[in-house]
Design a protein around this motif. Sequence first.
Motif, PDB file in Angstrom:
ATOM      1  N   VAL A  55       0.875  -1.168   0.000  1.00  0.00           N
ATOM      2  CA  VAL A  55       0.000   0.000   0.000  1.00  0.00           C
ATOM      3  C   VAL A  55       0.914   1.219   0.000  1.00  0.00           C
ATOM      4  O   VAL A  55       1.550   1.523   1.012  1.00  0.00           O
ATOM      5  CB  VAL A  55      -0.932   0.014   1.226  1.00  0.00           C
ATOM      6  N   PHE A  56       0.979   1.887  -1.139  1.00  0.00           N
ATOM      7  CA  PHE A  56       1.885   3.029  -1.271  1.00  0.00           C
ATOM      8  C   PHE A  56       1.318   3.967  -2.330  1.00  0.00           C
ATOM      9  O   PHE A  56       1.197   3.599  -3.501  1.00  0.00           O
ATOM     10  CB  PHE A  56       3.283   2.572  -1.676  1.00  0.00           C
ATOM     11  N   VAL A  57       0.929   5.174  -1.914  1.00  0.00           N
ATOM     12  CA  VAL A  57       0.454   6.181  -2.855  1.00  0.00           C
ATOM     13  C   VAL A  57       1.695   6.836  -3.462  1.00  0.00           C
ATOM     14  O   VAL A  57       2.371   7.626  -2.801  1.00  0.00           O
ATOM     15  CB  VAL A  57      -0.459   7.203  -2.172  1.00  0.00           C
ATOM     16  N   ASN A  58       1.969   6.508  -4.701  1.00  0.00           N
ATOM     17  CA  ASN A  58       3.238   6.850  -5.335  1.00  0.00           C
ATOM     18  C   ASN A  58       3.226   8.259  -5.918  1.00  0.00           C
ATOM     19  O   ASN A  58       2.527   8.518  -6.905  1.00  0.00           O
ATOM     20  CB  ASN A  58       3.521   5.832  -6.451  1.00  0.00           C
ATOM     21  N   PRO A  59       3.991   9.180  -5.347  1.00  0.00           N
ATOM     22  CA  PRO A  59       3.911  10.568  -5.814  1.00  0.00           C
ATOM     23  C   PRO A  59       4.416  10.763  -7.234  1.00  0.00           C
ATOM     24  O   PRO A  59       3.978  11.702  -7.916  1.00  0.00           O
ATOM     25  CB  PRO A  59       4.792  11.327  -4.807  1.00  0.00           C
ATOM     26  N   THR A  60       5.319   9.903  -7.710  1.00  0.00           N
ATOM     27  CA  THR A  60       5.928  10.151  -9.013  1.00  0.00           C
ATOM     28  C   THR A  60       5.011   9.836 -10.185  1.00  0.00           C
ATOM     29  O   THR A  60       5.336  10.175 -11.322  1.00  0.00           O
ATOM     30  CB  THR A  60       7.237   9.359  -9.169  1.00  0.00           C
ATOM     31  N   GLN A  61       3.869   9.200  -9.944  1.00  0.00           N
ATOM     32  CA  GLN A  61       2.954   8.956 -11.061  1.00  0.00           C
ATOM     33  C   GLN A  61       1.807   9.956 -11.111  1.00  0.00           C
ATOM     34  O   GLN A  61       0.903   9.825 -11.935  1.00  0.00           O
ATOM     35  CB  GLN A  61       2.427   7.529 -11.035  1.00  0.00           C
ATOM     36  N   PRO A  64       1.617  17.520 -11.560  1.00  0.00           N
ATOM     37  CA  PRO A  64       1.151  18.682 -10.797  1.00  0.00           C
ATOM     38  C   PRO A  64      -0.315  18.970 -11.105  1.00  0.00           C
ATOM     39  O   PRO A  64      -0.750  18.939 -12.254  1.00  0.00           O
ATOM     40  CB  PRO A  64       2.056  19.814 -11.316  1.00  0.00           C
ATOM     41  N   GLY A  65      -1.087  19.245 -10.046  1.00  0.00           N
ATOM     42  CA  GLY A  65      -2.505  19.524 -10.218  1.00  0.00           C
ATOM     43  C   GLY A  65      -3.394  18.302 -10.175  1.00  0.00           C
ATOM     44  O   GLY A  65      -4.626  18.433 -10.169  1.00  0.00           O
ATOM     45  N   GLU A  66      -2.804  17.093 -10.166  1.00  0.00           N
ATOM     46  CA  GLU A  66      -3.607  15.886 -10.023  1.00  0.00           C
ATOM     47  C   GLU A  66      -3.892  15.643  -8.543  1.00  0.00           C
ATOM     48  O   GLU A  66      -3.559  16.452  -7.681  1.00  0.00           O
ATOM     49  CB  GLU A  66      -2.909  14.698 -10.695  1.00  0.00           C
ATOM     50  N   ASP A  67      -4.497  14.501  -8.245  1.00  0.00           N
ATOM     51  CA  ASP A  67      -5.099  14.310  -6.919  1.00  0.00           C
ATOM     52  C   ASP A  67      -4.214  13.565  -5.921  1.00  0.00           C
ATOM     53  O   ASP A  67      -4.736  12.837  -5.072  1.00  0.00           O
ATOM     54  CB  ASP A  67      -6.446  13.595  -7.065  1.00  0.00           C
ATOM     55  N   PHE A  68      -2.903  13.781  -5.952  1.00  0.00           N
ATOM     56  CA  PHE A  68      -2.027  13.082  -5.011  1.00  0.00           C
ATOM     57  C   PHE A  68      -2.404  13.385  -3.567  1.00  0.00           C
ATOM     58  O   PHE A  68      -2.543  12.485  -2.738  1.00  0.00           O
ATOM     59  CB  PHE A  68      -0.560  13.434  -5.257  1.00  0.00           C
ATOM     60  N   LYS A 116       0.456   6.531 -26.006  1.00  0.00           N
ATOM     61  CA  LYS A 116      -0.956   6.600 -26.367  1.00  0.00           C
ATOM     62  C   LYS A 116      -1.840   6.492 -25.131  1.00  0.00           C
ATOM     63  O   LYS A 116      -1.371   6.344 -24.013  1.00  0.00           O
ATOM     64  CB  LYS A 116      -1.288   5.509 -27.378  1.00  0.00           C
ATOM     65  N   LEU A 117      -3.150   6.563 -25.357  1.00  0.00           N
ATOM     66  CA  LEU A 117      -4.141   6.422 -24.289  1.00  0.00           C
ATOM     67  C   LEU A 117      -3.802   7.356 -23.127  1.00  0.00           C
ATOM     68  O   LEU A 117      -3.675   8.552 -23.313  1.00  0.00           O
ATOM     69  CB  LEU A 117      -4.248   4.960 -23.864  1.00  0.00           C
ATOM     70  N   CYS A 118      -3.641   6.815 -21.932  1.00  0.00           N
ATOM     71  CA  CYS A 118      -3.366   7.668 -20.763  1.00  0.00           C
ATOM     72  C   CYS A 118      -2.026   8.377 -20.881  1.00  0.00           C
ATOM     73  O   CYS A 118      -1.842   9.464 -20.313  1.00  0.00           O
ATOM     74  CB  CYS A 118      -3.416   6.833 -19.481  1.00  0.00           C
ATOM     75  N   GLY A 119      -1.091   7.801 -21.625  1.00  0.00           N
ATOM     76  CA  GLY A 119       0.206   8.430 -21.793  1.00  0.00           C
ATOM     77  C   GLY A 119       0.147   9.724 -22.574  1.00  0.00           C
ATOM     78  O   GLY A 119       1.030  10.584 -22.424  1.00  0.00           O
ATOM     79  N   ALA A 120      -0.881   9.892 -23.405  1.00  0.00           N
ATOM     80  CA  ALA A 120      -0.998  11.117 -24.197  1.00  0.00           C
ATOM     81  C   ALA A 120      -1.383  12.307 -23.331  1.00  0.00           C
ATOM     82  O   ALA A 120      -0.871  13.415 -23.513  1.00  0.00           O
ATOM     83  CB  ALA A 120      -2.028  10.919 -25.308  1.00  0.00           C
ATOM     84  N   SER A 121      -2.283  12.089 -22.379  1.00  0.00           N
ATOM     85  CA  SER A 121      -2.731  13.190 -21.522  1.00  0.00           C
ATOM     86  C   SER A 121      -1.997  13.249 -20.184  1.00  0.00           C
ATOM     87  O   SER A 121      -2.084  14.253 -19.468  1.00  0.00           O
ATOM     88  CB  SER A 121      -4.245  13.082 -21.261  1.00  0.00           C
ATOM     89  N   ARG A 122      -1.277  12.170 -19.861  1.00  0.00           N
ATOM     90  CA  ARG A 122      -0.509  12.127 -18.605  1.00  0.00           C
ATOM     91  C   ARG A 122       0.926  11.683 -18.944  1.00  0.00           C
ATOM     92  O   ARG A 122       1.335  10.567 -18.643  1.00  0.00           O
ATOM     93  CB  ARG A 122      -1.147  11.158 -17.615  1.00  0.00           C
ATOM     94  N   THR A 124       3.946  12.002 -17.903  1.00  0.00           N
ATOM     95  CA  THR A 124       4.936  11.538 -16.923  1.00  0.00           C
ATOM     96  C   THR A 124       4.444  10.344 -16.110  1.00  0.00           C
ATOM     97  O   THR A 124       5.188   9.781 -15.308  1.00  0.00           O
ATOM     98  CB  THR A 124       5.295  12.678 -15.948  1.00  0.00           C
ATOM     99  N   HIS A 125       3.183   9.969 -16.318  1.00  0.00           N
ATOM    100  CA  HIS A 125       2.546   8.973 -15.453  1.00  0.00           C
ATOM    101  C   HIS A 125       3.250   7.619 -15.484  1.00  0.00           C
ATOM    102  O   HIS A 125       3.580   7.060 -14.429  1.00  0.00           O
ATOM    103  CB  HIS A 125       1.090   8.811 -15.862  1.00  0.00           C
ATOM    104  N   PHE A 126       3.485   7.086 -16.678  1.00  0.00           N
ATOM    105  CA  PHE A 126       3.982   5.716 -16.743  1.00  0.00           C
ATOM    106  C   PHE A 126       5.447   5.593 -16.346  1.00  0.00           C
ATOM    107  O   PHE A 126       5.878   4.528 -15.904  1.00  0.00           O
ATOM    108  CB  PHE A 126       3.722   5.115 -18.122  1.00  0.00           C
ATOM    109  N   GLU A 127       6.208   6.675 -16.479  1.00  0.00           N
ATOM    110  CA  GLU A 127       7.569   6.647 -15.939  1.00  0.00           C
ATOM    111  C   GLU A 127       7.517   6.461 -14.424  1.00  0.00           C
ATOM    112  O   GLU A 127       8.320   5.712 -13.845  1.00  0.00           O
ATOM    113  CB  GLU A 127       8.306   7.928 -16.299  1.00  0.00           C
ATOM    114  N   GLY A 128       6.571   7.123 -13.783  1.00  0.00           N
ATOM    115  CA  GLY A 128       6.386   6.935 -12.343  1.00  0.00           C
ATOM    116  C   GLY A 128       5.949   5.531 -12.001  1.00  0.00           C
ATOM    117  O   GLY A 128       6.403   4.943 -11.007  1.00  0.00           O
TER     118      GLY A 128
END
Length: 287
Positions: A55-61, A64-68, A116-122, A124-128
């Motif tokens: 259980v770990f809310v990962n800040p790197t994914q 800025p402005g998302e719901d961390f 593509k998909l979520c990677g297009a609008s986010r 930096t997400h998948f690197e996290g």
Amino acid sequence: MSMIKTAAELEAWCRSVDRRNKTLGFVPTMGYLHEGHCSLIKAAKSQNGLVVASVFVNPTQFAPGEDFESYPRDIGRDYKLAREAGADVVFNPEVGEIYVPGSSTVIEVTGNITKKLCGASRPTHFEGVTTIVSILFNIVRPDNAYFGQKDAQQALIIKKMVRDLHIPVEVIVCPIVREMDGLAMSSRNVYLNPEERKQATCLNVGLQKAAEYLASGAVDCRSVTRLTEIIESHIHSRDLAVIDYVKILDGETLDDITAIEPGKTALAAVAVKFGKTRLIDNRVLSI
């Protein structure tokens, strides 16, 4: 069952248990567990002698402005649910335990599969995601790791990372778990107000209508353009729904396709916002 907070404690636990003839299953989560997460833990328990859930809310994914900061957290509840589902250990580290001071190493999977998909609008997400999953794999050293089909793109990316880096873990993808009305279970569903929650079922229904049309045998039933129109039309019929994307792509590579070919799989994937809440869903299509 134990609650473990540090990598050193987890390594000590691994040394203390008898792993002869026992495989270790691992379920990484960001917490606020629901039946979808619990189904992964149950699958891991049925297939392994030992199970660790993190259980770990990962800040790197989070961008800025998302719901961390507001992402739902309840470790006491998570511990209880994980224990009931069959976990032997819940690993709940602090951020500084995962990202040690001066940490600057990232794991990036490149290409269409992350763009593509979520990677297009986010972007930096998948690197996290790949960075945290690789760190957790190094700490836990599982034989098998369990992910949900709801995050289909994430699962494909993690499979590619494991292949590319020769990580000795089997990635097992388990089916989407849905509410009674078909909405895919998600920790973010709690953000929805009653009317948003009611309308959110349009994601699953739109995907289902596309699957039904594919199976209908109509002249254009394999056309990606036609199937995409069917999904979009149903989602647009709900006045609170704002589409981020509706895509039908190759089910393994996420490359663009124009038609669903016999014997091959396609991934129909959607992301839709209701107010400030962004929901995703998908369905594997084949004939």
